[in-house]
Design a protein around this motif. Sequence first.
Motif: not given
Length: 96
Positions: A65, A78-79, A82
């Motif tokens: 991840c 990231w993401d 987030d």
Amino acid sequence: MNTQIAQLKKAPKYFSVVKAEYVGDYTLEIAFSDGHKNFVSLKDFLFRRANQNDPCVSKFADEECFKKFYIEDGNLNWDDFDMIFPLEDLYSKNVI
């Protein structure tokens, strides 16, 4: 004088991340728009926050991840934001 503080390179007023590469063990090689490069380890930060049960950051303790970062508008993300760090902290390797 604290030598650790003296060794921190001051970031220029305007700069951005232009390249980032995962090199292993939660460490990134980051290149900035002014030519400066750093190896930045985020391992301590990640696992400290994971131990505090921070739901936004805990998932990035999973290495697969963590490796799914991207650069958007000169920032390392990231993401969908987030997890994001101030550019000055990445530049000076001062992620806390």
